[in-house]
Design a protein around this motif. Sequence first.
Motif, PDB file in Angstrom:
ATOM      1  N   THR A  94      36.061  33.403  39.907  1.00 26.10           N
ATOM      2  CA  THR A  94      35.008  34.380  40.185  1.00 26.10           C
ATOM      3  C   THR A  94      33.675  33.649  40.071  1.00 26.10           C
ATOM      4  O   THR A  94      33.623  32.453  39.760  1.00 26.10           O
ATOM      5  N   ASP A  95      32.597  34.367  40.266  1.00 25.73           N
ATOM      6  CA  ASP A  95      31.270  33.783  40.065  1.00 25.73           C
ATOM      7  C   ASP A  95      30.938  33.616  38.589  1.00 25.73           C
ATOM      8  O   ASP A  95      29.877  33.102  38.245  1.00 25.73           O
ATOM      9  N   GLU A 185      40.872  39.595  32.755  1.00 26.93           N
ATOM     10  CA  GLU A 185      39.531  39.035  32.921  1.00 26.93           C
ATOM     11  C   GLU A 185      39.059  38.395  31.622  1.00 26.93           C
ATOM     12  O   GLU A 185      39.597  38.651  30.541  1.00 26.93           O
ATOM     13  N   HIS A 194      32.079  40.471  36.980  1.00 19.68           N
ATOM     14  CA  HIS A 194      32.758  39.878  38.132  1.00 19.68           C
ATOM     15  C   HIS A 194      34.211  40.317  38.277  1.00 19.68           C
ATOM     16  O   HIS A 194      34.931  39.785  39.122  1.00 19.68           O
ATOM     17  N   GLN A 197      35.740  41.069  41.696  1.00 15.21           N
ATOM     18  CA  GLN A 197      36.120  39.930  42.532  1.00 15.21           C
ATOM     19  C   GLN A 197      37.588  39.564  42.328  1.00 15.21           C
ATOM     20  O   GLN A 197      38.189  38.921  43.198  1.00 15.21           O
ATOM     21  N   VAL A 198      38.162  39.969  41.215  1.00 15.44           N
ATOM     22  CA  VAL A 198      39.587  39.754  40.974  1.00 15.44           C
ATOM     23  C   VAL A 198      40.407  40.874  41.599  1.00 15.44           C
ATOM     24  O   VAL A 198      41.304  40.644  42.416  1.00 15.44           O
TER      25      VAL A 198
END
Length: 507
Positions: A94-95, A185, A194, A197-198
């Motif tokens: 992710t970012d 996460e 983020h 995004q997962v």
Amino acid sequence: MMRAGMMDRRGLLAGAAAGGAMLTLGGRASAATPDLKAIRAQIDKRHDEAVQRLQTWIRQPSICAEGVGMEEGCKLTMEMLKDAGFQSVTRMPTDGAPGIFATLDAGAPRTVGLYFMYDVKQVNPAEWISPPFEANLMDKPGFGKVLYGRGAVNQKGPEATFLAALHAIRGAGKKLPVNLVLVAEGEEEIASPHFPQVVRRPEVLKALSKCGEVWMPMAGQDPDGSVGINLGAKGAVELELISTGAKWGRGPANDIHSSLKAVLDSPAWHLVQALTTLVSADGNDPAIDGWYEHVKPLTARQKELIAQAVAAQDEKEVMKQMGVQHWVRDLPYQAAMERLAAEPTVNIQGLVGGYTGVGGKTILPSRAVAKIDLRLVPDQTAADCIAKLKAHLAKRGFGDIEVKVTGGYDPTQTEETSGLIQSELAVYRRRGLTPLMNPRLAGSWPGYIFTGAPVSKPAGHFGLGHGSGAHAPNEYYVIESSNPKVEGMDGATQSYVEFLYQLASTR
């Protein structure tokens, strides 16, 4: 997990389901249901192994807020998932900190989703009776042998206990009764900036679409053995409000001698003045323009659930456990608990500016920061509330104050009639518990990502066992309970086994 320790869980533990008993699902015996004696024997046999697994996990710091041990924490979590039987375990960049996507195909007719987190809150070791990353076992009066460590109850303890359940089922030569899809996460403790995004990767959405629900392991027992079921959770936004002389164009660009206050503006006072506009005069109600535009009031059923919980509680004992003497505005207990579930909040976590060391330094600081958290209720959204906050400040002449959002997500709600909630009720009731349902957890977790589109599944928490001290010094998780009303790690492991079989029978 960003949660509040609500003491709304009551009901006496009349007796735990015996390890050798035939599990009855949905009020009926099932021919496909195994005798759990062999699985219980494996739980007992693997006790030390399960404790050591948790100790290993806690001894790997993974503090996202400080950027400590995140890659190592992700790698270790992935190894533990593989060891527990997940056939596919994938690191998801992710970012920010990486996430994890894992699947376990047991060839079962039904698939269940799981949420894990591997990050923990910051620590000040000087405040702990045992070093926070040594995972020491110690006796705690009234509870028995407990494990002290950051992440012990939030959330590595319950998660490691769930993994112990998978090991026990496999060790007993049984196939898992459900397939599993897990997403994890490493940023829950900074409000999951983020995590979408997962979850919103096509392959993850496809896997989650097969799930009937998504849930998170949790040590759900209070010291009296009671449990509650949360039908939702408030949303959360974490941010900083930063006032500087450089951006304001008034006051000093760098710290300067305080004698010059007579002729210079103060960025610190500028921030304080901005903060006072965000709430009512007593600091208890949000006063941001349009804040209540989308606030959904409690339903009659939700108020009924709160009344049931209040009637089952000792208000004085609740206050004692919390270390408080008054509810806000001296409200009656039931009104206070309704407010806890229904009201959004604007809270100052911390104020930092200028010199805070020993003695005085006589400076006029050029910068001041307020760390803020916002708690949101249905039908508020994080994006709308952030926009309203910025517009409110700009309208009042505080547009120069930087709003630095570090994370946030929407509230979540799950129907009482869902298969997830009904399965929780079934397992708890078989164990002699009468759980009370809480309309909404006052704390937060990113369940919105599952209950909202495009996933749109029931989501919540389940688990027996006890621990406390999340986000605080001396966090602990009960390993071997001396309290007959509270399960230790083995009993909590058994509860996850029972829950998986219950979910397998859900229609």
